[in-house]
Motif scaffolding. Structure first.
Motif, PDB file in Angstrom:
ATOM      1  N   MET A   1      -4.762  -7.125  19.400  1.00  0.00           N
ATOM      2  CA  MET A   1      -4.594  -7.630  18.036  1.00  0.00           C
ATOM      3  C   MET A   1      -3.719  -6.656  17.238  1.00  0.00           C
ATOM      4  O   MET A   1      -3.954  -5.452  17.287  1.00  0.00           O
ATOM      5  N   PRO A   2      -2.699  -7.161  16.518  1.00  0.00           N
ATOM      6  CA  PRO A   2      -1.851  -6.232  15.756  1.00  0.00           C
ATOM      7  C   PRO A   2      -2.632  -5.650  14.573  1.00  0.00           C
ATOM      8  O   PRO A   2      -3.560  -6.265  14.063  1.00  0.00           O
ATOM      9  N   LEU A   3      -2.231  -4.461  14.160  1.00  0.00           N
ATOM     10  CA  LEU A   3      -2.896  -3.827  13.030  1.00  0.00           C
ATOM     11  C   LEU A   3      -2.328  -4.395  11.729  1.00  0.00           C
ATOM     12  O   LEU A   3      -1.161  -4.737  11.661  1.00  0.00           O
ATOM     13  N   THR A   4      -3.185  -4.459  10.728  1.00  0.00           N
ATOM     14  CA  THR A   4      -2.744  -4.932   9.418  1.00  0.00           C
ATOM     15  C   THR A   4      -2.803  -3.773   8.439  1.00  0.00           C
ATOM     16  O   THR A   4      -3.806  -3.062   8.375  1.00  0.00           O
ATOM     17  N   ALA A   5      -1.731  -3.572   7.697  1.00  0.00           N
ATOM     18  CA  ALA A   5      -1.670  -2.483   6.712  1.00  0.00           C
ATOM     19  C   ALA A   5      -1.575  -3.068   5.306  1.00  0.00           C
ATOM     20  O   ALA A   5      -0.701  -3.888   5.026  1.00  0.00           O
ATOM     21  N   GLU A   6      -2.506  -2.639   4.486  1.00  0.00           N
ATOM     22  CA  GLU A   6      -2.549  -3.104   3.095  1.00  0.00           C
ATOM     23  C   GLU A   6      -2.304  -1.886   2.200  1.00  0.00           C
ATOM     24  O   GLU A   6      -3.154  -0.987   2.145  1.00  0.00           O
ATOM     25  N   PRO A   7      -1.140  -1.798   1.547  1.00  0.00           N
ATOM     26  CA  PRO A   7      -0.853  -0.600   0.742  1.00  0.00           C
ATOM     27  C   PRO A   7      -1.890  -0.385  -0.364  1.00  0.00           C
ATOM     28  O   PRO A   7      -2.387  -1.337  -0.954  1.00  0.00           O
ATOM     29  N   LEU A   8      -2.197   0.892  -0.601  1.00  0.00           N
ATOM     30  CA  LEU A   8      -3.213   1.247  -1.594  1.00  0.00           C
ATOM     31  C   LEU A   8      -2.599   1.912  -2.822  1.00  0.00           C
ATOM     32  O   LEU A   8      -3.314   2.232  -3.773  1.00  0.00           O
ATOM     33  N   HIS A   9      -1.298   2.172  -2.765  1.00  0.00           N
ATOM     34  CA  HIS A   9      -0.623   2.936  -3.823  1.00  0.00           C
ATOM     35  C   HIS A   9       0.861   2.594  -3.723  1.00  0.00           C
ATOM     36  O   HIS A   9       1.346   2.269  -2.631  1.00  0.00           O
ATOM     37  N   PRO A  10       1.612   2.702  -4.840  1.00  0.00           N
ATOM     38  CA  PRO A  10       3.035   2.321  -4.773  1.00  0.00           C
ATOM     39  C   PRO A  10       3.884   3.148  -3.801  1.00  0.00           C
ATOM     40  O   PRO A  10       4.871   2.636  -3.272  1.00  0.00           O
ATOM     41  N   VAL A  11       3.556   4.428  -3.540  1.00  0.00           N
ATOM     42  CA  VAL A  11       4.459   5.207  -2.677  1.00  0.00           C
ATOM     43  C   VAL A  11       3.888   5.558  -1.295  1.00  0.00           C
ATOM     44  O   VAL A  11       4.649   5.901  -0.387  1.00  0.00           O
ATOM     45  N   PHE A  12       2.592   5.504  -1.115  1.00  0.00           N
ATOM     46  CA  PHE A  12       1.999   5.882   0.191  1.00  0.00           C
ATOM     47  C   PHE A  12       0.586   5.328   0.287  1.00  0.00           C
ATOM     48  O   PHE A  12       0.149   4.597  -0.596  1.00  0.00           O
ATOM     49  N   ALA A  13      -0.096   5.621   1.359  1.00  0.00           N
ATOM     50  CA  ALA A  13      -1.510   5.272   1.582  1.00  0.00           C
ATOM     51  C   ALA A  13      -1.704   3.779   1.842  1.00  0.00           C
ATOM     52  O   ALA A  13      -1.219   2.934   1.095  1.00  0.00           O
TER      53      ALA A  13
END
Ligand code: OGA
Ligand code: MN
Length: 296
Positions: A1-13
Motif C-alpha cells: 500500500m502506498p504511503l499517504t502524506a498529509e502536510p502539517l505546516h506550510p514549509v515542512f512536517a
C-alpha cells in the motif's frame, strides 16, 4: 500500500499513514520513508499502540546505522531502559516507574531538552534520524516543537549567508546543560563527552538542500571571540525558530515522530512533570557506523 502524506505546516512536517511499523519494510518502503524525510524533515506516524522496544529498534535500524549504548555519563543516573541500549529515555520516570525526584540529576539533565537543539551535535558522528515513540503522555501540555532550518537558511539575507558560510561552531552537551540549570558537571561527566565541531551551514547530504546546523549545545564559533560567537549563534537561532518555521506536535499515545537532526531543531515544552508521568523513548540513527562498544 502506498504511503499517504498529509502536510502539517506550510514549509515542512507531515503526517504519514499506510505503513505498519511493526513489520520489516520492503526496500521500496525504506526508500519512500527516506524520501518523505528529505521532503518534510519531520514525519509523524500515528499508531494505535506504542511499539515494543524491540519493534522500535528494528524499525530504526532499517533507516541507518543505529546508536547503541550511552554516549555520555550522567553521574548517579540509573538507566530505566538498560536492557535496550539503543534507546534513550527522555521521559520523567525512574527505573522503578516512579516520577523522578525533583532534585535528581537525571531530571535536571532531561529538562535541558527544553532548549532548542538537535540531537547529538555534540558528537563528531552526528545523529541523522531520531525516532521518538510516546508510551505515556500527560493529560495536557508536553508537546514537542520542531523548526525547519532549511527554510530558515533560505530566508536569511544574502549578506548573512555570506558571513556564515564557512563558520564552524563548537558543540558541548555540558554547555546546553549549564544554560538549562543543570548543576556543575562532574569530572566524570565532562570526561565522558568532550565537545565536537561542525559547520553552521551544511549541505544536507540526501536532499542537497542548504541548511543551518544549530543547537543550544553550540557554545562558541571557532576562531571568534566567545561573546561575539555566542551572540551570532543566538541571532541565528532566534531567526530560525520564528513561528513561521515551527511546527508544534501535540502527542497522541503511540505516535512515532521521526525528525532529521541534520536540518531541524526541536525542543520539549513544559508540563507538570512532578505530577504526571511522561514516558518517551528514542532510537537514534547516526551518520556513520558506530564503532565503539559502549561509550561512544
Ligand atoms: C528527544 C527530545 C523532546 C520531547 O527525544 O531528543 O528532545 O518533547 N525530546 O521529549
Ligand atoms: Mn532531543
Amino acid at each position: 500500500m502506498p504511503l499517504t502524506a498529509e502536510p502539517l505546516h506550510p514549509v515542512f512536517a507531515a503526517r504519514i499513514t499506510g505503513l505498519d511499523l511493526t513489520q520489516t519494510l520492503t526496500p521500496d518502503q525504506v526508500q519512500e520513508v527516506r524520501s518523505l524525510m528529505d521532503r518534510y524533515a519531520v514525519c509523524v506516524y500515528p499508531n494505535a499502540v506504542s511499539l515494543t522496544n524491540d519493534q522500535h529498534i528494528a524499525f530504526g535500524r532499517q533507516l541507518g546505522p543505529m546508536q547503541r549504548g550511552r554516549v555520555l555519563k550522567v553521574t548517579g543516573r540509573q538507566e530505566r531502559l538498560s536492557d535496550w541500549p539503543e534507546l534513550v529515555d527522555v521521559g520523567n520516570l525512574d527505573p522503578d516507574g516512579k516520577i523522578q525526584a525533583p532534585d535528581s540529576r537525571a531530571r535536571a539533565f532531561n529538562n535541558g531538552n527544553r532548549l532548542w537543539h538537535t540531537d547529538m551535535s555534540f558528537h563528531p558522528n552526528r545523529a541523522t534520524y531520531s525516532l521518538l515513540n510516546s508510551h505515556l503522555i500527560p493529560p495536557s501540555a508536553g508537546e514537542t516543537e520542531f523548526a525547519d532550518e532549511r527554510a530558515a537558511y533560505d530566508a536569511l539575507p544574502n549578506a548573512m549567508k555570506e558571513r556564515i558560510e564557512t563558520l564552524v561552531a563548537s558543540h558541548s552537551i555540558w554547555h546546553s546543560r549549564m544554560l538549562s540549570g543543570f548543576p556543575e558537571p562532574t569530572a566524570e561527566e565532562i570526561a565522558s563527552r568532550p565537545p565536537a565541531e561542525h559547520k553552521i551551514v551544511q549541505i544536507h547530504p540526501t536532499s542537497g538542500r542548504k541548511t543551518l546546523y544549530l543547537a543550544s549545545h553550540a557554545s562558541h564559533i571557532v576562531g571568534m571571540p566567545v561573546e561575539e560567537g555566542r551572540a551570532l549563534i543566538k541571532e541565528l537561532a532566534d531567526f530560525a525558530t520564528q513561528p513561521r518555521f515551527v511546527y508544534r506536535h501535540r502527542w497522541t499515545q503511540g505516535d512515532v515522530v521521526i525528525w532529521d537532526n541534520r536540518c531541524t531543531m526541536h525542543r520539549a515544552t513544559p508540563f507538570e512533570d512532578l505530577r504526571y508521568p511522561r514516558d518517551m523513548r528514542r532510537a537514534t540513527c547516526r551518520e556513520n557506523e558506530v564503532v565503539e562498544a559502549f561509550m561512544h
